[in-house]
Design a protein around this motif. Structure first.
Motif, PDB file in Angstrom:
ATOM      1  N   THR A   1     -59.231  53.724  37.386  1.00 42.13           N
ATOM      2  CA  THR A   1     -57.773  53.873  37.375  1.00 42.13           C
ATOM      3  C   THR A   1     -57.117  52.682  38.061  1.00 42.13           C
ATOM      4  OG1 THR A   1     -58.117  56.261  37.436  1.00 42.13           O
ATOM      5  CG2 THR A   1     -55.889  55.463  37.923  1.00 42.13           C
ATOM      6  N   ARG A   2     -57.716  52.255  39.170  1.00 39.82           N
ATOM      7  CA  ARG A   2     -57.161  51.097  39.868  1.00 39.82           C
ATOM      8  C   ARG A   2     -57.182  49.862  38.976  1.00 39.82           C
ATOM      9  NH1 ARG A   2     -59.975  47.905  44.719  1.00 39.82           N
ATOM     10  NH2 ARG A   2     -60.915  46.906  42.914  1.00 39.82           N
TER      11      ARG A   2
ATOM     12  N   CYS B   1     -54.267  49.895  36.811  1.00 43.28           N
ATOM     13  CA  CYS B   1     -53.060  49.548  37.570  1.00 43.28           C
ATOM     14  C   CYS B   1     -52.957  48.027  37.711  1.00 43.28           C
ATOM     15  CB  CYS B   1     -53.073  50.191  38.954  1.00 43.28           C
ATOM     16  SG  CYS B   1     -52.990  51.985  38.925  1.00 43.28           S
TER      17      CYS B   1
ATOM     18  N   ASN C   1     -51.775  46.395  34.729  1.00 44.47           N
ATOM     19  CA  ASN C   1     -50.343  46.599  34.490  1.00 44.47           C
ATOM     20  C   ASN C   1     -49.479  46.020  35.616  1.00 44.47           C
ATOM     21  OD1 ASN C   1     -50.437  48.006  31.984  1.00 44.47           O
ATOM     22  ND2 ASN C   1     -51.256  49.784  33.073  1.00 44.47           N
TER      23      ASN C   1
ATOM     24  N   LEU D   1     -49.547  46.392  38.813  1.00 38.48           N
ATOM     25  CA  LEU D   1     -49.163  47.326  39.874  1.00 38.48           C
ATOM     26  C   LEU D   1     -50.310  47.388  40.885  1.00 38.48           C
ATOM     27  CD1 LEU D   1     -47.461  49.670  41.113  1.00 38.48           C
ATOM     28  CD2 LEU D   1     -48.742  51.222  39.605  1.00 38.48           C
TER      29      LEU D   1
ATOM     30  N   MET E   1     -51.825  49.541  43.177  1.00 39.34           N
ATOM     31  CA  MET E   1     -51.978  50.919  43.665  1.00 39.34           C
ATOM     32  C   MET E   1     -53.467  51.040  43.955  1.00 39.34           C
ATOM     33  SD  MET E   1     -50.696  54.573  42.153  1.00 39.34           S
ATOM     34  CE  MET E   1     -51.331  54.698  40.495  1.00 39.34           C
TER      35      MET E   1
ATOM     36  N   ARG F   1     -45.057  51.937  35.647  1.00 36.87           N
ATOM     37  CA  ARG F   1     -46.393  51.325  35.577  1.00 36.87           C
ATOM     38  C   ARG F   1     -47.474  52.332  35.967  1.00 36.87           C
ATOM     39  NH1 ARG F   1     -45.118  45.196  37.924  1.00 36.87           N
ATOM     40  NH2 ARG F   1     -43.443  44.821  36.433  1.00 36.87           N
ATOM     41  N   ALA F   2     -47.140  53.223  36.878  1.00 35.22           N
ATOM     42  CA  ALA F   2     -48.118  54.240  37.293  1.00 35.22           C
ATOM     43  C   ALA F   2     -48.431  55.181  36.133  1.00 35.22           C
ATOM     44  CB  ALA F   2     -47.603  55.016  38.503  1.00 35.22           C
TER      45      ALA F   2
ATOM     46  N   SER G   1     -50.522  53.406  33.546  1.00 36.10           N
ATOM     47  CA  SER G   1     -51.893  53.206  34.043  1.00 36.10           C
ATOM     48  C   SER G   1     -52.675  54.520  34.015  1.00 36.10           C
ATOM     49  CB  SER G   1     -51.870  52.641  35.463  1.00 36.10           C
ATOM     50  OG  SER G   1     -51.088  51.474  35.511  1.00 36.10           O
TER      51      SER G   1
END
Ligand code: PLP
Length: 465
Positions: A406-407, A410, A413, A415, A417, A443-444, A447
């Motif tokens: 997931t990171r 991010c 994209n 971001l 996070m 973005r979250a 993602s």
């Protein structure tokens, strides 16, 4: 040798970096294969990398750039201080104006009678100071057996031998003979994955009472202090149930032990108050500060110490100190940072505007099929990724597999996070506007959508038994 500049090709910078630079918390062989992301500039809440990408920094660096990037005032103060007095120590009955002024300012801002400060260059050093302070305090009180410090599993207090021992990170303890003696750990108030069938309130009480049980088990005559972050940061933004802190407070009040609040992340506006201790109505005997103290513009930290403890420590020479304790440039920069936080009413901005808006958006993420819970206090938030919203259980894949995937989405994209195991976390600069928060949210969501698909396709959308 050629001069290395921002204008060199990224691949060249990455190769030199991999050849010579050992990165913190990194497998360097792995890094060498991918190449580190080269950050070249930053302004406000946005980073620029060597490829010209504009990245929203929802982690404020490492939880520290509270006032945002690019504030010239701090650069000017640093330059002025370097010209006037770049360095002098505060040992041997010496002092200087930046250290004096910052100590006074911290005493004014800190809650209760935390009127004294022992300076360090960061949070790890400050927590090492705290280990020595509390043991020395009990020595001088005629109770030298009171040496044990109680901390919590999955706490983060830094990376030196002392502070990493205070921390409760198993992966860190496994590398190098930690914890050092007389540091013990109790359970964390992490309801989502550890609360079982209990309500959050019952669970919070139970975890608080582990402190009482541990004190009884060891004997109060052996316990020096309890240390805790008001909200665990690096552990995954673990926000304790409402019942937790009042019960800990009761126990600390009844027992003859010191309480250290590690406010390295929760200090300087992060929770919508100046300190997390004000948010939770705690009255620590010692408070660790760093990170937001200078908004990361200069390395500085410290231990804020109560009148009660300082009076005892002051009786004799305390054989402790760092070359850079109260470093004049770092102190001047910190002071300017505090001036900006105060005069621009940034803590009020967090409490009244940014945090409520971020909370509204953050909790909307709870509707996503990939999200098991969302939690937030002030400008620190986390969410649990899940394979099945109907249960509170980890993934079948080893912890962090899904979080890492997931990171990566991010990052893709633009971001920042982070993930801690399979929780996603943000702690953005406090100066975020509503429009910055909208960008973060867009973005979250994108993602999370992408990562959910990746995880499903990889066959990892499965809950542990
Ligand atoms: C970052 C952190 C530390 C360590 O600070 P450093 O400046 O990295 O040494 C200590 N405690 C907490 C709660 C932190 O988040």
């Amino acid at each position: 040798m050629n001069k290395i500049t921002n204008h060199m090709p990224t691949a060249e910078l990455q190769a030199i970096d991999a050849a010579h630079h050992m990165h913190p918390f990194t497998a360097n062989d792995e890094l060498a294969k991918h190449g580190a992301r080269v950050i070249t500039r930053a302004d406000g809440v946005t980073l620029t990398d060597s490829e010209g990408e504009q990245i929203l920094d929802a982690m404020a660096g490492l939880w520290c750039v509270n006032i945002g990037y690019g504030r010239d005032e701090l650069a000017e103060v640093a330059a002025r201080q370097m010209k006037e007095l770049p360095y002098y120590n505060t040992f041997f009955m010496s002092t200087h104006v930046p250290a004096i002024a910052l100590a006074q300012k911290l005493a004014e801002l800190a809650p209760g009678d935390l009127n004294h400060v022992f300076f360090a260059s960061g949070g790890s050093e400050a927590n090492d100071t705290n280990i020595r302070l509390v043991r020395r305090y009990w020595d001088l009180m005629g109770k030298p057996d009171k040496k044990v410090i109680i901390s919590r599993k999955n706490a983060y207090h830094g990376t030196s031998m002392g502070s990493a021992s205070l921390g409760g990170m198993q992966g860190m303890h496994a590398q190098g003979g930690m914890p050092i003696p007389d540091i013990v750990h109790i359970g964390q108030p992490y309801w989502y994955l550890e609360g079982g069938d209990m309500s959050p309130e019952e669970f919070g009480l139970m975890r608080a009472r582990e402190l009482e049980q541990k004190i009884d088990e060891l004997g109060e005559g052996r316990v020096a202090a309890f240390i805790a972050e008001p909200i665990q940061g690096a552990g995954g933004v673990i926000i304790p149930p409402d019942s937790y802190w009042p019960e800990v407070r009761r126990i600390c009040a009844e027992r003859d032990i010191l309480f250290i609040a590690d406010e390295v992340i929760t200090g300087f506006g992060r929770t919508g108050e100046w300190f997390g201790s004000q948010h939770y109505d705690l009255s620590p005997d010692i408070m660790t500060v760093a990170k937001g103290l200078s908004s990361g513009y200069a390395p500085i930290g410290g231990s804020l110490v109560s009148d009660k403890v300082a009076a005892v420590i002051g009786r004799e020479e305390f054989t402790h100190g760092y070359t850079y304790s109260g470093h004049p440039v770092a102190a001047a920069v910190a002071l300017e940072n505090l001036r900006i936080l105060e005069e621009e009413r940034i803590v009020d901005h967090v409490r009244d505007e940014a945090a409520p808006y971020l909370a509204e958006k953050w909790h909307q993420l709870a509707d996503h099929p990939f999200v098991g819970e969302t939690t937030i206090v002030g400008m620190m938030a986390s969410l649990a990724l899940t394979a099945d919203k109907s249960v509170r259980k980890p993934f079948k894949a080893s912890p962090g597999t899904v979080g890492y995937m997931t990171r990566e989405r991010c990052f893709g994209n633009n971001l920042i996070m982070r993930h801690v195991a399979d929780r996603m976390i943000v702690a953005p600069p406090l100066v975020m506007t509503k429009s910055d928060i909208d960008t973060l949210f867009e973005r979250a969501v994108k993602s999370l959508d992408e990562a959910y698909k990746d995880v499903k396709e990889a066959g990892l959308l499965e809950t542990a038994d």
